[in-house]
Design a protein around this motif. Structure first.
Motif, PDB file in Angstrom:
ATOM      1  N   SER A  95       0.736  -1.155  -0.054  1.00 35.98           N
ATOM      2  CA  SER A  95       0.071   0.171   0.082  1.00 35.98           C
ATOM      3  C   SER A  95       0.934   1.141   0.060  1.00 35.98           C
ATOM      4  O   SER A  95       1.822   1.308   0.330  1.00 35.98           O
ATOM      5  CB  SER A  95      -0.798   0.006   1.252  1.00 35.98           C
ATOM      6  OG  SER A  95      -0.357   0.225   2.273  1.00 35.98           O
ATOM      7  N   ASP A 142      -5.550   6.223   3.978  1.00 35.64           N
ATOM      8  CA  ASP A 142      -4.860   6.582   5.082  1.00 35.64           C
ATOM      9  C   ASP A 142      -3.976   5.253   5.427  1.00 35.64           C
ATOM     10  O   ASP A 142      -4.292   4.165   5.068  1.00 35.64           O
ATOM     11  CB  ASP A 142      -5.761   6.667   6.281  1.00 35.64           C
ATOM     12  CG  ASP A 142      -6.629   5.580   6.611  1.00 35.64           C
ATOM     13  OD1 ASP A 142      -6.160   4.772   7.325  1.00 35.64           O
ATOM     14  OD2 ASP A 142      -7.857   5.618   6.140  1.00 35.64           O
ATOM     15  N   PRO A 143      -2.692   5.282   6.235  1.00 39.15           N
ATOM     16  CA  PRO A 143      -1.912   4.034   6.397  1.00 39.15           C
ATOM     17  C   PRO A 143      -2.695   3.143   7.141  1.00 39.15           C
ATOM     18  O   PRO A 143      -2.259   1.821   6.619  1.00 39.15           O
ATOM     19  CB  PRO A 143      -0.897   5.073   7.500  1.00 39.15           C
ATOM     20  CG  PRO A 143      -1.031   6.311   7.031  1.00 39.15           C
ATOM     21  CD  PRO A 143      -2.250   6.544   6.740  1.00 39.15           C
ATOM     22  N   GLU A 144      -3.691   3.158   8.112  1.00 39.99           N
ATOM     23  CA  GLU A 144      -4.227   1.972   8.687  1.00 39.99           C
ATOM     24  C   GLU A 144      -4.992   1.080   7.500  1.00 39.99           C
ATOM     25  O   GLU A 144      -4.874  -0.078   7.483  1.00 39.99           O
ATOM     26  CB  GLU A 144      -5.243   2.295   9.846  1.00 39.99           C
ATOM     27  CG  GLU A 144      -5.581   1.265  10.532  1.00 39.99           C
ATOM     28  CD  GLU A 144      -6.350   1.693  11.696  1.00 39.99           C
ATOM     29  OE1 GLU A 144      -7.379   0.965  12.292  1.00 39.99           O
ATOM     30  OE2 GLU A 144      -6.436   2.998  11.942  1.00 39.99           O
ATOM     31  N   THR A 145      -5.785   1.767   6.736  1.00 41.67           N
ATOM     32  CA  THR A 145      -6.517   1.371   5.853  1.00 41.67           C
ATOM     33  C   THR A 145      -5.857   0.420   4.826  1.00 41.67           C
ATOM     34  O   THR A 145      -5.919  -0.478   4.367  1.00 41.67           O
ATOM     35  CB  THR A 145      -7.541   2.259   4.979  1.00 41.67           C
ATOM     36  OG1 THR A 145      -8.268   2.802   5.953  1.00 41.67           O
ATOM     37  CG2 THR A 145      -8.293   1.494   3.949  1.00 41.67           C
ATOM     38  N   ARG A 147      -2.846  -0.783   5.222  1.00 38.08           N
ATOM     39  CA  ARG A 147      -2.002  -1.973   5.714  1.00 38.08           C
ATOM     40  C   ARG A 147      -3.118  -2.986   5.837  1.00 38.08           C
ATOM     41  O   ARG A 147      -2.725  -4.061   5.437  1.00 38.08           O
ATOM     42  CB  ARG A 147      -1.421  -1.554   7.166  1.00 38.08           C
ATOM     43  CG  ARG A 147      -0.075  -0.755   7.025  1.00 38.08           C
ATOM     44  CD  ARG A 147       0.324  -0.657   8.354  1.00 38.08           C
ATOM     45  NE  ARG A 147      -0.469   0.017   9.380  1.00 38.08           N
ATOM     46  CZ  ARG A 147      -0.179   1.321   9.747  1.00 38.08           C
ATOM     47  NH1 ARG A 147       0.490   2.105   9.052  1.00 38.08           N
ATOM     48  NH2 ARG A 147      -1.208   2.064  10.699  1.00 38.08           N
ATOM     49  N   ALA A 148      -4.277  -2.586   6.270  1.00 34.87           N
ATOM     50  CA  ALA A 148      -5.495  -3.792   6.258  1.00 34.87           C
ATOM     51  C   ALA A 148      -5.695  -4.303   4.625  1.00 34.87           C
ATOM     52  O   ALA A 148      -5.666  -5.486   4.708  1.00 34.87           O
ATOM     53  CB  ALA A 148      -6.604  -3.151   6.969  1.00 34.87           C
TER      54      ALA A 148
END
Length: 199
Positions: A95, A142-145, A147-148
């Motif tokens: 990502s 966004d970074p969290e999305t 990575r998921a």
């Protein structure tokens, strides 16, 4: 099998431009089975993110349209001399915060792929910043999305076979959803070379 070696990503990945004449991109397209699987993954990402759908592809090169007055005969000639390519995919999505690299599957730069890129390049070379990949989403993540999604979409086949090539008018490139929706096919050919290229 060719080891997958990460390559540096270019500043704009050849996919965006301020040139009012736009750009022409040359793509490899996966064979039917891989095409169907990748298209399903792209559709899932698009639905979840509200992102545009697009055809599964690996970008070989993108050049200013003004420098390619006749992309069709060039692509036809290269396709007639190139056999289908079986390319090594890491199987692990990556990502990025960049719209045009939001979610990708890296592809190893094999000798056969390098020859194909060089054959299309005006200087018969592979750009230093060329980082082959198959995109699964164009979006602002966004970074969290990110990575998921990378964890979820890391189960793709390790070898992807590509058997067609295409020239696409990508206009200003890949900066927003409307750019992607306005891409237009210029020419498309099967890879029909007699000698199988090594991955």
């Amino acid at each position: 099998m060719t080891p997958l070696t990460p390559r540096p990503v270019g500043r704009d990945d050849n996919m965006t431009t301020n040139d009012p004449g736009g750009r022409i991109a040359f793509w490899l397209l996966p064979e039917e089975g891989a095409h169907r699987l990748l298209a399903e993954q792209i559709a899932r990402c698009a639905e979840r993110l509200g992102a545009p759908r697009f055809e599964p592809h690996l970008t070989l090169l993108a050049l200013p349209a003004a420098a390619l007055p006749a992309p069709e005969p060039l692509l036809r000639s290269v396709a007639e001399q190139t056999a289908p390519l079986a390319l090594d995919c890491s199987g692990r999505a990556q990502s990025s915060a960049r719209y045009n690299r939001a979610l990708t599957l890296p592809i190893a730069l094999s000798p056969g792929l390098a020859r194909l890129v060089a054959a299309l390049h005006p200087r018969h070379q592979v750009p230093d910043d060329y980082a082959p990949h198959v995109s699964l989403a164009y979006a602002d993540l966004d970074p969290e999305t990110g990575r998921a999604l990378a964890r979820e979409f890391s189960t793709s086949p390790r070898i992807i076979r590509f058997d067609r090539c295409r020239a696409v008018d990508i206009g200003p490139g890949c900066r927003r959803a409307d750019d992607v929706r306005n891409w237009r096919t210029v020419a498309s050919f099967a890879l029909t070379g007699d000698v199988a290229a090594h991955p």
